[in-house]
Design a protein around this motif. Structure first.
Motif, PDB file in Angstrom:
ATOM      1  N   VAL A 106      61.969 -83.007 -66.523  1.00  0.00           N
ATOM      2  CA  VAL A 106      60.669 -82.835 -65.859  1.00  0.00           C
ATOM      3  C   VAL A 106      60.076 -84.202 -65.535  1.00  0.00           C
ATOM      4  O   VAL A 106      59.570 -84.427 -64.432  1.00  0.00           O
ATOM      5  N   ASN A 107      60.158 -85.127 -66.475  1.00  0.00           N
ATOM      6  CA  ASN A 107      59.646 -86.476 -66.228  1.00  0.00           C
ATOM      7  C   ASN A 107      60.405 -87.161 -65.100  1.00  0.00           C
ATOM      8  O   ASN A 107      59.808 -87.900 -64.312  1.00  0.00           O
ATOM      9  N   ARG A 108      61.711 -86.916 -65.010  1.00  0.00           N
ATOM     10  CA  ARG A 108      62.510 -87.491 -63.908  1.00  0.00           C
ATOM     11  C   ARG A 108      61.993 -86.994 -62.558  1.00  0.00           C
ATOM     12  O   ARG A 108      61.863 -87.758 -61.612  1.00  0.00           O
ATOM     13  N   VAL A 109      61.681 -85.715 -62.494  1.00  0.00           N
ATOM     14  CA  VAL A 109      61.155 -85.137 -61.254  1.00  0.00           C
ATOM     15  C   VAL A 109      59.782 -85.720 -60.941  1.00  0.00           C
ATOM     16  O   VAL A 109      59.524 -86.217 -59.847  1.00  0.00           O
ATOM     17  N   LYS A 110      58.897 -85.685 -61.918  1.00  0.00           N
ATOM     18  CA  LYS A 110      57.508 -86.089 -61.698  1.00  0.00           C
ATOM     19  C   LYS A 110      57.334 -87.594 -61.514  1.00  0.00           C
ATOM     20  O   LYS A 110      56.306 -88.029 -60.991  1.00  0.00           O
ATOM     21  N   SER A 111      58.319 -88.382 -61.910  1.00  0.00           N
ATOM     22  CA  SER A 111      58.193 -89.839 -61.774  1.00  0.00           C
ATOM     23  C   SER A 111      58.322 -90.305 -60.325  1.00  0.00           C
ATOM     24  O   SER A 111      57.944 -91.425 -59.997  1.00  0.00           O
ATOM     25  N   ASN A 112      58.831 -89.453 -59.469  1.00  0.00           N
ATOM     26  CA  ASN A 112      58.921 -89.792 -58.051  1.00  0.00           C
ATOM     27  C   ASN A 112      57.553 -89.639 -57.405  1.00  0.00           C
ATOM     28  O   ASN A 112      56.817 -88.712 -57.710  1.00  0.00           O
ATOM     29  N   SER A 113      57.232 -90.552 -56.503  1.00  0.00           N
ATOM     30  CA  SER A 113      55.918 -90.491 -55.868  1.00  0.00           C
ATOM     31  C   SER A 113      55.931 -89.700 -54.561  1.00  0.00           C
ATOM     32  O   SER A 113      54.892 -89.247 -54.105  1.00  0.00           O
ATOM     33  N   VAL A 114      57.091 -89.515 -53.981  1.00  0.00           N
ATOM     34  CA  VAL A 114      57.212 -88.802 -52.711  1.00  0.00           C
ATOM     35  C   VAL A 114      57.716 -87.383 -52.995  1.00  0.00           C
ATOM     36  O   VAL A 114      58.679 -87.197 -53.750  1.00  0.00           O
ATOM     37  N   LYS A 118      60.909 -85.893 -55.232  1.00  0.00           N
ATOM     38  CA  LYS A 118      60.726 -84.997 -56.385  1.00  0.00           C
ATOM     39  C   LYS A 118      61.633 -83.781 -56.231  1.00  0.00           C
ATOM     40  O   LYS A 118      62.322 -83.373 -57.171  1.00  0.00           O
ATOM     41  N   ASN A 119      61.611 -83.200 -55.033  1.00  0.00           N
ATOM     42  CA  ASN A 119      62.420 -82.012 -54.772  1.00  0.00           C
ATOM     43  C   ASN A 119      63.907 -82.323 -54.845  1.00  0.00           C
ATOM     44  O   ASN A 119      64.682 -81.529 -55.380  1.00  0.00           O
ATOM     45  N   ASP A 120      64.309 -83.477 -54.326  1.00  0.00           N
ATOM     46  CA  ASP A 120      65.711 -83.875 -54.381  1.00  0.00           C
ATOM     47  C   ASP A 120      66.180 -83.959 -55.834  1.00  0.00           C
ATOM     48  O   ASP A 120      67.239 -83.428 -56.192  1.00  0.00           O
TER      49      ASP A 120
END
Length: 157
Positions: A106-114, A118-120
């Motif tokens: 979850v943190n890996r997903v949410k750490s993206n700013s775009v 996040k979806n990728d």
């Protein structure tokens, strides 16, 4: 006043010359905006039917020699998944609640700013964990029902 129709949430749109007024809905609940958590037009029976279609498609892909049928299933529409998923943070949380993703995932997903990134990351995790079935319910409850339609297109192809 002119009534133009009832949308998929049961909301009646009434037009009066220069304005649009939402006058209510058929079940006396507050209308939900599309793609918002809790705004679901997919019922549990439809999810079960979609799950069966996905199962059959994955079986066909495996029989055709796919080493990761989940990846092969998603490949034709992965760009659309990444660009059209509107609530990746909520979707990640729903997948965490279901035990599909770890807190680190979850943190890996949410750490993206775009949002696309996040979806990728999110779909990469789902495919690598071969968790398409958990994704179906999470898409429904996170306000991303539009992706269910894409998945159904893939299952039917």
């Amino acid at each position: 006043m002119h009534v133009s129709g009832i949308n998929n949430t049961g909301t009646i749109n009434a037009h009066n010359f220069n304005s649009t007024v939402i006058t209510g809905n058929h079940n006396n609940q507050n209308p939900q905006e599309p793609n918002q958590p809790g705004a679901s037009s997919i019922n549990p029976t439809e999810i079960r039917t979609l799950r069966e279609k996905v199962t059959n498609k994955l079986r066909r892909l495996k029989l055709a020699g796919a080493s990761n049928p989940h990846e092969e299933f998603c490949r034709p529409k992965i760009t659309a998944f990444c660009s059209e998923t509107t609530n990746p943070d909520i979707l990640a949380d729903k997948l965490y609640e279901a035990g599909t993703l770890s807190k680190q995932d979850v943190n890996r997903v949410k750490s993206n700013s775009v949002r696309y990134d996040k979806n990728d990351a999110l779909y990469d995790l789902v495919v690598s964990k071969r968790a398409l079935f958990n994704l179906l319910e999470a898409l429904k409850t996170s306000g991303n029902e539009n992706i269910l339609k894409l998945i159904e297109e893939l299952a039917d192809s």
